[in-house]
Design an enzyme around this catalytic site. Structure first.
Site, mmCIF file in Angstrom:
data_model
loop_
_atom_site.group_PDB
_atom_site.id
_atom_site.type_symbol
_atom_site.label_atom_id
_atom_site.label_comp_id
_atom_site.label_asym_id
_atom_site.label_seq_id
_atom_site.Cartn_x
_atom_site.Cartn_y
_atom_site.Cartn_z
ATOM 1 N N HIS A 135 0.842 -1.206 0.000
ATOM 2 C CA HIS A 135 0.000 0.000 0.000
ATOM 3 C C HIS A 135 0.878 1.258 0.000
ATOM 4 O O HIS A 135 0.668 2.181 -0.780
ATOM 5 C CB HIS A 135 -0.906 0.009 1.234
ATOM 6 C CG HIS A 135 -1.589 1.328 1.461
ATOM 7 N ND1 HIS A 135 -2.714 1.716 0.762
ATOM 8 C CD2 HIS A 135 -1.282 2.363 2.281
ATOM 9 C CE1 HIS A 135 -3.071 2.945 1.160
ATOM 10 N NE2 HIS A 135 -2.216 3.349 2.072
ATOM 11 N N HIS A 140 1.497 5.122 -2.268
ATOM 12 C CA HIS A 140 1.810 6.508 -1.857
ATOM 13 C C HIS A 140 3.065 7.067 -2.506
ATOM 14 O O HIS A 140 3.121 8.254 -2.858
ATOM 15 C CB HIS A 140 2.021 6.553 -0.329
ATOM 16 C CG HIS A 140 0.765 6.573 0.460
ATOM 17 N ND1 HIS A 140 -0.065 7.675 0.527
ATOM 18 C CD2 HIS A 140 0.185 5.622 1.228
ATOM 19 C CE1 HIS A 140 -1.109 7.386 1.301
ATOM 20 N NE2 HIS A 140 -0.981 6.143 1.740
ATOM 21 N N GLU A 183 -5.748 9.490 0.246
ATOM 22 C CA GLU A 183 -6.118 8.065 0.215
ATOM 23 C C GLU A 183 -7.179 7.755 -0.839
ATOM 24 O O GLU A 183 -7.083 6.716 -1.499
ATOM 25 C CB GLU A 183 -6.618 7.612 1.597
ATOM 26 C CG GLU A 183 -5.571 7.630 2.698
ATOM 27 C CD GLU A 183 -4.432 6.607 2.502
ATOM 28 O OE1 GLU A 183 -3.525 6.576 3.334
ATOM 29 O OE2 GLU A 183 -4.458 5.849 1.510
ATOM 30 N N SER A 202 -4.278 0.903 -4.593
ATOM 31 C CA SER A 202 -3.738 -0.375 -4.086
ATOM 32 C C SER A 202 -4.842 -1.419 -3.927
ATOM 33 O O SER A 202 -4.595 -2.512 -3.432
ATOM 34 C CB SER A 202 -3.004 -0.162 -2.756
ATOM 35 O OG SER A 202 -3.743 0.640 -1.878
#
Ligand code: HBI
Ligand code: FE
Length: 296
Positions: A135, A140, A183, A202
């Protein structure tokens, strides 16, 4: 070294109880990753790159290429850090998992992005509640090469350190901003909507759902509206907010948020699935399949 890290405590946050690991920075135990762990990276990498064709924003894929990320092996933090240092001055630091908010904010405020050093187990390929290496690295890190987005992440961290000193409600409002942009954010690009949020890129299912399902709302970015809006931690989002550009994010974080927090104190929270007067409605969701409770 691939044993799951020790859980030291859990923290009651607006996301419910989340495990809080030690705040220590750890080295990436790259030599200790097993074949299975590299294969888990490869499986997730190939599957997500496939589903993100035409769905992820341009910068996301371009930057994974710039990092030289491939399915062949879990990337080395030190190699990614060489690229990051030259581009935007960010550095990755290895951590055990979710950090207490203030620790997390302090890292961002100093252009350090905390990356979990362990990757999920094969049986967790489809879902894991906590941010694992996949993730963080796949989701990110690519956008930290974007100067404007990198500035936004640092501004967010600085805002978080400040909010932590103001009051818990300020933190709740600020956490919603992270949730609905970093997010789960969408961006207008090439005449359509694309994904830039790490929580979406993700996840195979949510990469399709966020753009193509009729169920969720898609609403134009509005800072105060986002800060009032509750969200989901255990299902796909009921609402996605859409930005025009990363500049829009950094512009939104220029003013001091203190007066805004005071204003928001007097206003009620908005349920995750609501559409309100004044919303720029890109798509009004049908709400099909929504869980009826559980907004945080
Ligand atoms: N810790 N390692 C890690 N990664 C995150 O994304 C993270 C965190 N702690 C808190 C947090 N995110 C969110 O609550 C932020 O909004 C603060
Ligand atoms: Fe994340």
């Amino acid at each position: 070294m691939s044993s799951q890290p020790r859980r030291v405590e859990s923290q009651q946050t607006d996301k419910g109880y989340v495990p809080i690991y030690t705040t220590a920075v750890v080295d990436q135990p790259w030599a200790d990753y097993t074949k299975t762990e590299h294969e888990t990276w490869a499986t997730l990498f190939r599957r997500q790159r496939d589903v993100l064709k035409g769905r992820a924003c341009r910068e996301f894929i371009d930057n994974q290429e710039r990092f030289g990320m491939t399915p062949d092996a879990i990337p080395r933090f030190e190699e990614l850090n060489e690229v990051l240092a030259k581009a935007t001055g960010w550095q990755l630091v290895g951590v055990e998992g979710l950090l207490p908010d203030l620790t997390f904010f302090d890292h961002l405020a100093n252009r350090r992005f905390p990356v979990t050093w362990w990757i999920r187990k094969p049986e967790q390929i489809d879902y894991i509640a906590e941010p694992d290496l996949f993730h963080d690295l796949f989701g990110h890190v690519p956008l930290l090469l974007e100067p404007v987005f990198a500035d936004y992440m640092q501004a967010y961290g600085r805002g978080g350190v400040k909010a932590h000193g103001i009051d818990p409600n300020a933190l709740v409002h600020l956490t919603r901003l992270y949730w609905y942009t970093v997010e789960f954010g969408l961006i207008r690009q090439d005449g359509g909507l694309r994904i830039y949020g790490s929580g979406i890129v993700s996840s195979k299912g949510e990469s399709m759902y966020s753009l193509e399902s009729p169920a969720p709302n898609r609403i134009g970015f509005d800072l105060a509206r986002i800060m009032r809006t509750r969200y989901r931690i255990d299902t796909y989002q009921k609402t996605y907010f859409v930005i025009d550009s990363f500049e829009q994010l950094i512009d939104a974080t220029r003013p001091d948020f203190t007066p805004l927090y005071r204003e928001l104190e007097a206003q009620s929270a908005i349920a995750a699935g609501d559409v309100r007067e004044g919303d720029v409605v890109v798509h009004r969701g049908t709400g099909e399949g929504w869980a009826t409770d559980g907004d945080v």
